[in-house]
Design an enzyme around this catalytic site. Structure first.
Site, PDB file in Angstrom:
ATOM      1  N   GLU A   1       0.895  -1.165   0.000  1.00  0.00           N
ATOM      2  CA  GLU A   1       0.000   0.000   0.000  1.00  0.00           C
ATOM      3  C   GLU A   1       0.930   1.211   0.000  1.00  0.00           C
ATOM      4  O   GLU A   1       1.418   1.629   1.033  1.00  0.00           O
ATOM      5  CB  GLU A   1      -0.881  -0.078   1.247  1.00  0.00           C
TER       6      GLU A   1
ATOM      7  N   CYS B   1      -1.512   9.064   2.375  1.00  0.00           N
ATOM      8  CA  CYS B   1      -1.309   8.513   1.038  1.00  0.00           C
ATOM      9  C   CYS B   1      -2.494   8.880   0.150  1.00  0.00           C
ATOM     10  O   CYS B   1      -2.393   8.868  -1.066  1.00  0.00           O
ATOM     11  CB  CYS B   1      -1.075   7.021   1.094  1.00  0.00           C
TER      12      CYS B   1
END
Ligand code: UN1
Length: 510
Positions: free
Chosen positions: A263, A297
């Site tokens: 991720e 993110c």
């Protein structure tokens, strides 16, 4: 609540061991890490990082615990996670405060992060009774075919500073109900929040006599991550962080044919259509771009704005940026806190100088703040630049509140611009036009793992699968059927007849 009280409640000492097997702390044996708060630059406490040898012992204990833990029925494992959710509810305030003070996000967001942990605990409890496999119809008579899911073993979790506790919980709570044991390498930038979590779960583990080793913790830097990635005892490494880190983890795990759940970086865009509700769009863009000081993110990094509303929207944005209060994130009146450390400030400054070199036009200027309240040297001004999408700096994820804006005239062009970056995590369109929204969500639309309509790019709920495509790494964690990554699938065929028919109609007689 004063920080000393927070540390007291969460069992943080002046010098802590950065290695544990569940309820027991080990002699960590590595270097000393001092954890300074980016909020005021003060030393909060220190931690001894884990040495390679201690890491080895933690993994051994996790392997031993797996033999026992996998024998616990999944709903019983879920019951332990349910109690962890309860313990987190009790500790929400101090843990949220520590997240905020050690990492620098606002108190609201620190508490929100702990809420994500509570939510994933609830989700995992339900999941513990729903680890379903399919049944299939066999092509042979009197045969039964089905699939079942077995635990994998030891799961390695590498988490990042920006969500220092929630991302660990998405992985570990789900992995535990699946029957795996975990070894967590927390970020060396936020070791205290990890120690706090370990103390919280230790109580629950003790009360339930959970085998020692179900939850290992190793505080450490890159070396520990490298050991973990190359370690054949760890069938799955789930890593959150930069694309650069993910490429190294992916290569090392791939070289031994292990599994990696990655991720990684995002370069998330919001398309602001001429059919947008501009007030909703403004709030979504603002929170997406400056929330967590641009260190998610999922942070909104690019706005692709229709030329008919470009000037009006830009004006609204500039006015909104002027209203932003930058300062102590524990003070509710502030919208933007500090970056994690001086390295992050340097990356921000480097990006600004690249923007200038590459011909971007400043809309709202940046800069590092100093003076009273900014003593840590980590506070920076959120800024906006007019760019062209192909500038190398725009193609790159800088973990800071830098927002890039650009114009489009046709939806296809906006979608092409949005997708024309190496990353593919989160994305959104602001429109009240149903055709536009559907096109955006179709296979001709966003190429990201997350695509939203009239919602920003950040702040995803735990119930969906979280992750993205391309250089974001392809992994999915948290909700939906992400649990499957933490288990191995076994296909079983049972012949309950009295002959042995072969598949594909093959005859084999002797
Ligand atoms: C991250 O930044 O690594 O969607 C995770 C969000 C949060 C998770 C972000 N729920 O913004």
């Amino acid at each position: 609540m004063k920080i000393n009280k927070v540390l007291d409640i969460l069992g943080i000492n002046k010098l802590n061991e950065g290695a544990a097997t569940g309820t027991k702390w080990l002699k960590a044996g590595g270097e000393k890490i001092d954890s300074y708060s980016p909020v005021d630059g003060k030393l909060i406490a220190s931690v001894t990082a884990s040495s390679g040898k201690t890491y080895d012992n933690v993994v051994k204990q996790a392997q031993a615990a797996f033999e026992e833990w996998r024998m616990w029925p999944a709903p019983k494992r879920g019951e332990v996670v349910r109690q962890i959710g309860e313990a987190l509810r009790k500790n929400k305030e101090p843990l949220g405060r520590l997240v905020s003070y050690e990492m620098g996000k606002s108190l609201q967001e620190g508490l929100g992060e702990v809420q994500e942990m509570i939510d994933i605990a609830d989700f995992a409890v339900g999941l513990s009774r729903q680890l379903y496999g399919l049944t299939m119809h066999s092509e042979r008579p009197m045969h039964r075919m089905y699939e079942q899911w077995h635990p994998l073993g030891v799961v390695g979790i590498i988490s990042a500073f920006n969500f220092p506790v929630a991302v660990w919980s998405w992985n570990s709570f789900v992995a535990w109900v699946c029957g795996d044991t975990c070894v967590w390498k927390s970020s060396e930038k936020t070791p205290l929040t990890a120690i706090a979590c370990q103390n919280i779960i230790a109580e629950v583990f003790k009360a339930n006599k959970v085998p020692e080793g179900v939850c290992g913790l190793v505080v450490g830097g890159r070396e520990i991550g490298e050991l973990m990635s190359a370690d054949p005892r760890i069938p799955l490494v789930s890593a959150t962080g930069s694309t650069r880190m993910g490429k190294a983890v992916g290569a090392a795990v791939g070289a031994r044919l292990g599994r990696a759940l990655l991720e990684l970086g995002g370069n998330n865009a919001i398309i602001v259509s001429e059919h947008a509700d501009l007030d909703i769009a403004l709030r979504a863009c603002l929170f997406g771009a400056v929330g967590t000081a641009g260190q998610r993110c999922t942070t909104t990094r690019r706005l692709i704005i229709h030329d008919k509303v470009y000037d009006a929207f830009k004006k609204k944005l500039v006015a909104a940026y002027k209203q932003l209060n930058i300062g102590d994130p524990l003070d509710e009146k502030n919208h933007v806190g500090p970056l994690i450390d001086k390295d992050a400030v340097n990356n921000y400054l480097h990006a600004i100088s690249e923007l200038k070199k590459q011909g971007a036009k400043v809309v709202v200027a940046g800069g590092v703040l100093d003076g009273k309240g900014y003593e840590s040297g980590c506070y920076v001004k959120p800024c906006i630049y007019e760019v062209s999408n192909d500038m190398p700096i725009v193609q790159h994820e800088t973990f800071a509140p830098l927002l890039y804006i650009m114009k489009y005239s046709k939806l296809e062009e906006a979608i092409r611009l949005q997708n024309d970056v190496p990353q593919g995590l989160s994305s959104a369109i602001m429109t009240l036009n149903m055709r536009e929204a559907e096109q955006y969500l179709s296979h001709m639309g966003s190429d990201c793992g997350i695509a939203n309509v009239n919602i920003g790019t950040s702040g995803a709920e735990i119930g969906g699968a979280f992750g993205g495509e391309k250089e974001t790494g392809g992994g999915r964690e948290s909700g939906s059927d992400s649990w499957k990554a933490y288990m191995r699938r076994q296909t079983n065929t049972i012949n309950w007849g009295n002959t042995l028919p072969l598949a594909q109609g093959i005859k084999f007689t002797v």
